[in-house]
Scaffold this active site. Structure first.
Site, PDB file in Angstrom:
ATOM      1  N   ARG A  57      -4.214   7.185  -3.575  1.00 45.25           N
ATOM      2  CA  ARG A  57      -3.843   5.938  -2.887  1.00 45.25           C
ATOM      3  C   ARG A  57      -3.490   4.878  -3.927  1.00 45.25           C
ATOM      4  O   ARG A  57      -4.088   4.874  -5.015  1.00 45.25           O
ATOM      5  CB  ARG A  57      -5.016   5.433  -2.028  1.00 45.25           C
ATOM      6  CG  ARG A  57      -5.325   6.304  -0.812  1.00 45.25           C
ATOM      7  CD  ARG A  57      -6.612   5.834  -0.158  1.00 45.25           C
ATOM      8  NE  ARG A  57      -6.860   6.429   1.149  1.00 45.25           N
ATOM      9  CZ  ARG A  57      -7.453   7.615   1.348  1.00 45.25           C
ATOM     10  NH1 ARG A  57      -7.863   8.341   0.316  1.00 45.25           N
ATOM     11  NH2 ARG A  57      -7.650   8.074   2.579  1.00 45.25           N
ATOM     12  N   GLU A 110     -12.140   7.154  -4.664  1.00 39.90           N
ATOM     13  CA  GLU A 110     -12.145   6.754  -3.247  1.00 39.90           C
ATOM     14  C   GLU A 110     -13.543   7.034  -2.669  1.00 39.90           C
ATOM     15  O   GLU A 110     -14.247   7.936  -3.152  1.00 39.90           O
ATOM     16  CB  GLU A 110     -11.069   7.568  -2.504  1.00 39.90           C
ATOM     17  CG  GLU A 110     -10.838   7.183  -1.070  1.00 39.90           C
ATOM     18  CD  GLU A 110     -10.466   5.724  -0.908  1.00 39.90           C
ATOM     19  OE1 GLU A 110      -9.416   5.311  -1.392  1.00 39.90           O
ATOM     20  OE2 GLU A 110     -11.264   4.995  -0.281  1.00 39.90           O
ATOM     21  N   ARG A 141       2.738   4.566 -16.660  1.00 39.51           N
ATOM     22  CA  ARG A 141       3.108   4.400 -18.081  1.00 39.51           C
ATOM     23  C   ARG A 141       4.315   5.274 -18.405  1.00 39.51           C
ATOM     24  O   ARG A 141       5.204   4.863 -19.143  1.00 39.51           O
ATOM     25  CB  ARG A 141       1.927   4.790 -18.986  1.00 39.51           C
ATOM     26  CG  ARG A 141       0.695   3.916 -18.794  1.00 39.51           C
ATOM     27  CD  ARG A 141       0.919   2.490 -19.313  1.00 39.51           C
ATOM     28  NE  ARG A 141      -0.287   1.684 -19.135  1.00 39.51           N
ATOM     29  CZ  ARG A 141      -0.316   0.509 -18.516  1.00 39.51           C
ATOM     30  NH1 ARG A 141       0.782  -0.006 -17.993  1.00 39.51           N
ATOM     31  NH2 ARG A 141      -1.436  -0.173 -18.409  1.00 39.51           N
ATOM     32  N   TYR A 177       4.070   6.002   2.639  1.00 33.95           N
ATOM     33  CA  TYR A 177       3.120   7.114   2.806  1.00 33.95           C
ATOM     34  C   TYR A 177       3.896   8.425   2.759  1.00 33.95           C
ATOM     35  O   TYR A 177       4.821   8.628   3.550  1.00 33.95           O
ATOM     36  CB  TYR A 177       2.347   6.961   4.121  1.00 33.95           C
ATOM     37  CG  TYR A 177       1.368   5.796   4.030  1.00 33.95           C
ATOM     38  CD1 TYR A 177       0.032   6.019   3.717  1.00 33.95           C
ATOM     39  CD2 TYR A 177       1.803   4.490   4.182  1.00 33.95           C
ATOM     40  CE1 TYR A 177      -0.850   4.953   3.572  1.00 33.95           C
ATOM     41  CE2 TYR A 177       0.935   3.415   4.030  1.00 33.95           C
ATOM     42  CZ  TYR A 177      -0.391   3.661   3.728  1.00 33.95           C
ATOM     43  OH  TYR A 177      -1.262   2.613   3.571  1.00 33.95           O
ATOM     44  N   ARG A 231       0.839  -1.197   0.000  1.00 35.06           N
ATOM     45  CA  ARG A 231       0.000   0.000   0.000  1.00 35.06           C
ATOM     46  C   ARG A 231       0.872   1.244   0.000  1.00 35.06           C
ATOM     47  O   ARG A 231       2.012   1.232   0.450  1.00 35.06           O
ATOM     48  CB  ARG A 231      -0.898   0.012   1.250  1.00 35.06           C
ATOM     49  CG  ARG A 231      -2.254  -0.680   1.119  1.00 35.06           C
ATOM     50  CD  ARG A 231      -3.113  -0.035   0.034  1.00 35.06           C
ATOM     51  NE  ARG A 231      -3.054   1.415   0.054  1.00 35.06           N
ATOM     52  CZ  ARG A 231      -3.816   2.212   0.787  1.00 35.06           C
ATOM     53  NH1 ARG A 231      -4.730   1.689   1.557  1.00 35.06           N
ATOM     54  NH2 ARG A 231      -3.687   3.527   0.737  1.00 35.06           N
ATOM     55  N   ARG A 262      -1.140   6.557   8.134  1.00 37.73           N
ATOM     56  CA  ARG A 262      -0.565   5.395   8.828  1.00 37.73           C
ATOM     57  C   ARG A 262       0.626   5.810   9.684  1.00 37.73           C
ATOM     58  O   ARG A 262       1.768   5.477   9.377  1.00 37.73           O
ATOM     59  CB  ARG A 262      -0.124   4.325   7.804  1.00 37.73           C
ATOM     60  CG  ARG A 262      -1.239   3.646   7.052  1.00 37.73           C
ATOM     61  CD  ARG A 262      -2.149   2.807   7.957  1.00 37.73           C
ATOM     62  NE  ARG A 262      -1.425   1.787   8.702  1.00 37.73           N
ATOM     63  CZ  ARG A 262      -1.219   0.546   8.241  1.00 37.73           C
ATOM     64  NH1 ARG A 262      -1.666   0.170   7.070  1.00 37.73           N
ATOM     65  NH2 ARG A 262      -0.565  -0.334   8.995  1.00 37.73           N
ATOM     66  N   CYS A 293      -7.775   2.704 -12.358  1.00 35.77           N
ATOM     67  CA  CYS A 293      -8.031   3.880 -11.515  1.00 35.77           C
ATOM     68  C   CYS A 293      -9.485   3.880 -11.068  1.00 35.77           C
ATOM     69  O   CYS A 293     -10.371   3.490 -11.826  1.00 35.77           O
ATOM     70  CB  CYS A 293      -7.779   5.174 -12.291  1.00 35.77           C
ATOM     71  SG  CYS A 293      -6.124   5.316 -12.915  1.00 35.77           S
TER      72      CYS A 293
END
Ligand code: DC
Length: 368
Positions: A104, A92, A78, A122, A22, A130, A89
């Site tokens: 994210r 959220e 890309r 992050y 992540r 986080r 894509c």
């Protein structure tokens, strides 16, 4: 080869598993330029911090908060030339009060690492998502003191154990010599008349080997099947054998499990070949010591002569070190490499105190 199955065995017999990494970052404004540059930065960090090859990336999911729509973040992948990776894509979920202008990602990879070895990344304002991952320092030991793990890697004769012992004394933490563990495995193999390069025989032997580490007045004792073998693991045969047995994944898995267990309970200076890159990827400090081949051989030669070991010939010491350098660096599983975030120190022309003080200064500076 890309594969979305959960476990994959390579030709060399290494188990590869599908795992996910992540990451998240934020942008200043909803512009094409910002979305592409922040996403690019995030993807590059994820790739570098986890040592990923493009061919091992299976897919990447991107999500954007509702306030971003100037560009598809996938376009950044890309742009990086990741043309074969499946990208997707999406938006959220809009939770009131949640972080704004946030990108994210979820990156699926084939890897031989375990979950806790992966680095989730992050950046910028997304660090707030986080804090547990971003701030790994400050972990407490059982007694409430701050925990510190220092990884020292490098080839034979680079000065690792000498420096690790000094650090351990000055910082009041234990010193774990992981090489001694591979040496104990080699000793058992030799005692059982096994060829130390016979991986099948070693895998069988590892099923019921019992290796334990104890510390007495800060000194490490290595127990093989209940007996202290610390004084028996420095012979030429064991030295070469230890490099051979260390190639076998079944041997390493068992050793690394013990090493991580010790580091999870105590502050430790740990030296070896794969500590920063594999055993303790989240170590507070990582150093990679190196020196020229001739200097490393000279140090080993003088050390062995100093111990009164019989029949020591410089050319043979040099040949053995050369053999181990090649063997340790070329194995497939957890080879001798400098972790990307390790500080490299060439000790060829440095005295012991000079190296130790340089490291101590860095540790103290960051750890006050
Ligand atoms: O540090 P040393 O010379 O005692 O190590 C003996 C051998 O053990 C070395 O040639 C490679 C192996 N080793 C390893 O593969 N990984 C480690 N973490 C430590 C040692």
């Amino acid at each position: 080869m890309k594969c979305f199955c959960s476990v994959l065995k390579t030709q060399e017999g290494i188990i590869m598993t599908v795992r996910a990494i992540r990451g998240a970052t934020t942008v200043n404004e909803n512009s094409r330029k910002d979305i592409l540059s922040s996403t690019r930065e995030l993807l590059v960090q994820i790739k570098e911090q986890n040592n990923i090859k493009e061919d091992d990336i299976i897919s990447i999911f991107f999500s954007l908060t509702d306030d971003l729509n100037a560009e598809f973040p996938a376009a950044a992948a890309r742009e990086l030339g990741w043309l074969e990776v499946a990208l997707m894509c999406t938006k959220e979920i809009e939770i009131p009060g949640s972080l704004e202008k946030c990108i994210r990602v979820m990156v699926h990879i084939n890897t031989n690492k375990q979950n806790f070895e992966l680095n989730h990344v992050y950046l910028k304002n997304a660090k707030s998502l986080r804090p547990d991952i971003v701030k790994r320092n400050g972990t407490k030991k059982a007694d409430g003191a701050d925990m510190i793990n220092i990884a020292i890697d490098g080839p034979a004769g680079a000065g690792k154990s000498t420096i690790a012992k000094i650090l351990s004394k000055k910082l009041g933490v234990i010193y774990l010599d992981t090489g001694a563990m591979y040496r104990a495995v080699a000793l058992k193999a030799l005692r059982e008349n096994l060829d130390t390069r016979d991986s099948k025989a070693l895998e069988k032997m590892m099923r019921d080997i019992n290796i334990k580490i104890e510390f007495e007045n800060g000194e490490q004792k290595i127990l093989l099947d209940g007996k202290n073998v610390s004084g028996k693991i420095r012979t030429k045969e064991v030295t070469i054998g230890s490099s051979n047995v260390a190639v076998v994944p079944a041997v390493r898995l068992k050793m690394v499990e013990i090493q991580r267990q010790i580091a999870s309970e105590k502050s430790v200076v740990m030296d070896g070949r794969d500590i920063g890159s594999h055993v303790l990827p989240h170590a507070d400090f990582k150093f990679f010591l190196n020196a020229s081949l001739g200097e490393r051989a000279r140090r080993r030669y003088e050390e062995q002569i100093g111990k009164g070991m019989p029949g020591i010939i410089y050319e043979e010491v040099l040949k053995d070190i050369e053999y181990r350098d090649k063997n340790d660096s070329s194995r497939d599983y957890a080879p001798l490499v400098k972790a990307e975030d390790a500080i490299e120190i060439d000790t060829t022309n440095m005295g012991i105190d000079q190296v130790a003080n340089k490291i101590l200064d860095m540790v103290k500076e960051k750890n006050v």
